[in-house]
Motif scaffolding. Structure first.
Motif, PDB file in Angstrom:
ATOM      1  N   PHE A 241       0.834  -1.200   0.000  1.00 56.18           N
ATOM      2  CA  PHE A 241       0.000   0.000   0.000  1.00 56.18           C
ATOM      3  C   PHE A 241       0.873   1.255   0.000  1.00 56.18           C
ATOM      4  O   PHE A 241       0.615   2.206  -0.750  1.00 56.18           O
ATOM      5  N   LEU A 242       1.933   1.267   0.819  1.00 56.65           N
ATOM      6  CA  LEU A 242       2.840   2.421   0.872  1.00 56.65           C
ATOM      7  C   LEU A 242       3.537   2.626  -0.472  1.00 56.65           C
ATOM      8  O   LEU A 242       3.726   3.762  -0.927  1.00 56.65           O
ATOM      9  N   GLN A 243       3.927   1.538  -1.127  1.00 53.92           N
ATOM     10  CA  GLN A 243       4.575   1.650  -2.429  1.00 53.92           C
ATOM     11  C   GLN A 243       3.623   2.222  -3.478  1.00 53.92           C
ATOM     12  O   GLN A 243       4.012   3.068  -4.301  1.00 53.92           O
ATOM     13  N   MET A 244       2.356   1.775  -3.440  1.00 54.33           N
ATOM     14  CA  MET A 244       1.371   2.301  -4.383  1.00 54.33           C
ATOM     15  C   MET A 244       1.109   3.777  -4.130  1.00 54.33           C
ATOM     16  O   MET A 244       0.970   4.571  -5.074  1.00 54.33           O
ATOM     17  N   ILE A 245       1.053   4.172  -2.855  1.00 53.74           N
ATOM     18  CA  ILE A 245       0.846   5.578  -2.516  1.00 53.74           C
ATOM     19  C   ILE A 245       1.986   6.425  -3.069  1.00 53.74           C
ATOM     20  O   ILE A 245       1.766   7.488  -3.672  1.00 53.74           O
ATOM     21  N   ALA A 247       4.010   5.761  -5.550  1.00 51.25           N
ATOM     22  CA  ALA A 247       3.976   5.792  -7.017  1.00 51.25           C
ATOM     23  C   ALA A 247       2.937   6.778  -7.528  1.00 51.25           C
ATOM     24  O   ALA A 247       3.186   7.552  -8.460  1.00 51.25           O
ATOM     25  N   GLU A 248       1.760   6.789  -6.910  1.00 52.66           N
ATOM     26  CA  GLU A 248       0.701   7.697  -7.353  1.00 52.66           C
ATOM     27  C   GLU A 248       1.019   9.142  -6.996  1.00 52.66           C
ATOM     28  O   GLU A 248       0.625  10.066  -7.708  1.00 52.66           O
ATOM     29  N   ARG A 249       1.747   9.356  -5.899  1.00 52.18           N
ATOM     30  CA  ARG A 249       2.150  10.732  -5.551  1.00 52.18           C
ATOM     31  C   ARG A 249       3.045  11.316  -6.629  1.00 52.18           C
ATOM     32  O   ARG A 249       2.928  12.483  -6.989  1.00 52.18           O
ATOM     33  N   LEU A 250       3.929  10.502  -7.181  1.00 50.34           N
ATOM     34  CA  LEU A 250       4.824  10.980  -8.224  1.00 50.34           C
ATOM     35  C   LEU A 250       4.062  11.342  -9.490  1.00 50.34           C
ATOM     36  O   LEU A 250       4.460  12.238 -10.230  1.00 50.34           O
ATOM     37  N   SER A 251       2.960  10.666  -9.757  1.00 51.84           N
ATOM     38  CA  SER A 251       2.163  10.946 -10.954  1.00 51.84           C
ATOM     39  C   SER A 251       1.161  12.072 -10.729  1.00 51.84           C
ATOM     40  O   SER A 251       0.473  12.474 -11.665  1.00 51.84           O
ATOM     41  N   ALA A 525       3.559   3.664 -14.251  1.00 51.77           N
ATOM     42  CA  ALA A 525       2.631   2.527 -14.258  1.00 51.77           C
ATOM     43  C   ALA A 525       3.373   1.201 -14.411  1.00 51.77           C
ATOM     44  O   ALA A 525       2.958   0.176 -13.871  1.00 51.77           O
ATOM     45  N   ARG A 526       4.521   1.232 -15.120  1.00 56.15           N
ATOM     46  CA  ARG A 526       5.268   0.002 -15.343  1.00 56.15           C
ATOM     47  C   ARG A 526       6.157  -0.373 -14.162  1.00 56.15           C
ATOM     48  O   ARG A 526       6.317  -1.547 -13.837  1.00 56.15           O
ATOM     49  N   ASN A 527       6.716   0.641 -13.481  1.00 55.68           N
ATOM     50  CA  ASN A 527       7.687   0.376 -12.418  1.00 55.68           C
ATOM     51  C   ASN A 527       7.222   0.772 -11.038  1.00 55.68           C
ATOM     52  O   ASN A 527       7.908   0.498 -10.057  1.00 55.68           O
ATOM     53  N   GLY A 528       6.060   1.441 -10.928  1.00 57.93           N
ATOM     54  CA  GLY A 528       5.627   1.978  -9.629  1.00 57.93           C
ATOM     55  C   GLY A 528       5.327   0.920  -8.614  1.00 57.93           C
ATOM     56  O   GLY A 528       5.575   1.062  -7.422  1.00 57.93           O
ATOM     57  N   THR A 529       4.774  -0.173  -8.986  1.00 54.50           N
ATOM     58  CA  THR A 529       4.447  -1.250  -8.046  1.00 54.50           C
ATOM     59  C   THR A 529       5.237  -2.474  -8.394  1.00 54.50           C
ATOM     60  O   THR A 529       4.871  -3.554  -8.110  1.00 54.50           O
TER      61      THR A 529
END
Length: 529
Positions: A241-245, A247-251, A525-529
């Motif tokens: 969950f932290l990794q997804m958060i 990744a989405e913050r960067l986008s 999207a390819r490397n975020g998670t």
């Protein structure tokens, strides 16, 4: 400090300690110090009296509590016992003269400064009794000894009483602070438990500091304490969950689809802020998140309602637009089948029917394009070059864009958008006006283009229906070009806005995703998670 903070509760403990202490002292006196059998019997009687009186007082205070008046009486009686012990164990030279100081110190703890001064006065009287009763000597010697011990007792009483009062004040302040801290912690825990929003606090290294139960329920995790999260399946889900958060913050997004243990995905909206200490130094991260399932469902239902309403309105307008040329065609046919129609009239009616038939055909073509707009097939395009290629045959364009303006878009749909905008502006060009094409404000990862016609303002009825099918611009033979262009831009994730003001002029602002922004989003999207 515990004795000072609760005098009544701890007074029986003092009596028990005094009983043991004085008992040991008298036992030592019986064993080693006294030689006379008479003195032994007297000390033994004191031992029994001390045992009985202090034991009785201990039982009373344990069962009934140590009220202030009884504490004064007990400590005063203790001085009398001290005087007797000192008197029969050597008098002024007794090894147990310190018992007076012991009693003064106890009085400072349980009675305060005034009580310690009172016990010091009694101790001075007791010492005078011992000195005058057993010791001889000149008046000057006795007076000096009494004065010296009076100073000792007074200083001891004042100092110990003062320190005891200070300790008591400090202890009360500490207890108050601890009580307030406990209440604050209780209030904080109550607030966190009452939150329906998820809260996850982490250190800068990713260690979980706090994870409330509502947040664990949102993510479908079992209820775990911070120490149990690490290494468990729920802990792995938390790290995911932290990794997804991150990744989405960067986008730039504030929403994720989190996979639940049952295989479904749950929409979760979140906000992230820094966790700082009292000095302002960053310690970690606070994430607030909420379940968007209900909001998404409500949004879908609202969209369906709006879509149905739009379809109904569109069907009504389309029926109205079809009805007019059909009525004309029907009238022409009725006249043509008559016998009293001449050749010139037949030619005119035939031309009218052909025009209305072409109008119907254009209407159906435009509507088919509007209704069946396909998903964009994006590729890299140079929007600036596309506009320069359209310059011929249109109103004069003053293009102030850089030579390279790369975007990710469907080429056919972008041509449709550009044609629609230039067609609309061509309607409002007067006296050889020039359409200014320049950059518009856009966020990071976006490209903005402004199509501006200075000094031109349109009426309100046009402003309200620019992108509406069969609106006011339909009368100007634009067809469904602008509504279709608006749909195409929305399908690209962009924005198309119209403005008209007497001071600023009239124009469109087109915002699309840049090629660089599209590439960054794909990499995340390819490397975020």
């Amino acid at each position: 400090m515990g004795i000072v903070s609760d005098r009544e509760r701890n007074f029986p403990h003092y009596l028990l300690a005094r009983l043991i202490f004085v008992g040991v002292i008298l036992g030592l006196a019986l064993a080693f110090l006294l030689e006379s059998s008479q003195e032994r019997w007297l000390v033994f009687a004191l031992f029994l009296g001390n045992l009985f009186l202090i034991g009785l007082a201990w039982v009373w205070f344990t069962t009934h509590g140590a009220m202030v008046t009884l504490r004064w009486l007990t400590l005063s009686a203790g001085v009398l016992l001290d005087t007797a012990v000192i008197y029969y164990t050597g008098g002024a030279v007794s090894e147990f003269i310190f018992l007076f100081f012991f009693s003064i110190g106890a009085a400072s703890l349980f009675l305060g400064v005034v009580g310690s001064v009172w016990i010091a006065l009694l101790s001075e009287i007791g010492y005078a009794f011992v000195l005058l009763g057993r010791e001889g000597g000149s008046f000057e010697t006795i007076a000096f000894a009494l004065f010296l011990y009076a100073v000792y007792f007074a200083l001891t009483a004042v100092l110990t009483g003062y320190l005891a009062e200070r300790f008591q004040a400090k202890n009360q302040a500490l207890e108050k602070a601890q009580s307030e801290l406990s209440q604050t912690r209780l209030d904080t825990e109550t607030i966190l438990k009452s939150l329906s929003t998820g809260l996850l606090a982490t250190t800068k290294t990713g260690e979980v500091l706090h994870f409330n139960s509502a947040g664990q329920q949102i993510l479908g995790l079992c209820h775990l304490s911070g120490s149990m999260i690490e290494g468990s399946e729920s802990g792995q889900a938390t790290q995911r969950f932290l990794q997804m958060i991150e990744a989405e913050r960067l986008s730039g997004r504030r929403e994720i689809e989190f996979p639940l243990p049952n295989g479904r995905a749950r929409p979760v909206g979140f906000s992230v802020s820094s966790l700082r200490d009292e000095t302002g130094r960053e310690r970690g991260t606070i994430i607030l998140f909420t379940d968007l399932t209900a909001a998404k469902q409500e949004e879908r239902e609202k969209w369906q309602r709006e879509r149905l309403a739009a379809v109904g309105e569109l069907a009504r307008d389309l029926a109205h637009e079809i009805r007019n040329p059909l009525a004309t065609l029907s009238g022409c046919v009725e006249i043509l089948v008559g016998d009293d129609v001449g050749i010139p009239e037949k030619e005119q009616l035939g031309q009218l029917a052909a025009r209305e038939s072409e109008r119907l055909n254009n209407l159906l073509r435009d509507f088919s394009t509007f209704a069946r707009l396909e998903a964009p097939r994006k590729k890299r395009l140079n929007l600036s070059q596309m506009l320069r290629n359209r310059n011929e045959g249109w109103p004069s364009l003053d293009i102030g864009l850089p030579r390279e303006l790369p975007i990710e878009a469907d080429e056919g749909q972008m041509e449709l958008v550009v044609n629609a905008l230039l067609m609309a502006l061509a309607l409002w060009v007067e006296n050889g006006d020039c359409v200014e094409v320049g950059p518009a404000e856009a966020s990071e990862g976006k490209v903005g283009v402004r199509f501006h016609l200075p000094g031109k303002a349109l009426p309100r009825e046009v402003l309200d229906s620019v992108f509406q099918p069969f609106g006011e611009l339909w009368k100007h033979r634009l067809g469904l070009a602008l509504p279709t262009a608006h749909r195409a831009v929305a399908g690209h994730g962009g924005e198309l806005k119209f403005y008209s003001d007497p001071r600023e002029g009239t124009g469109f602002e087109l915002v699309l995703e840049s090629a660089k922004g599209a590439q960054g989003r794909k990499e995340i999207a390819r490397n975020g998670t």
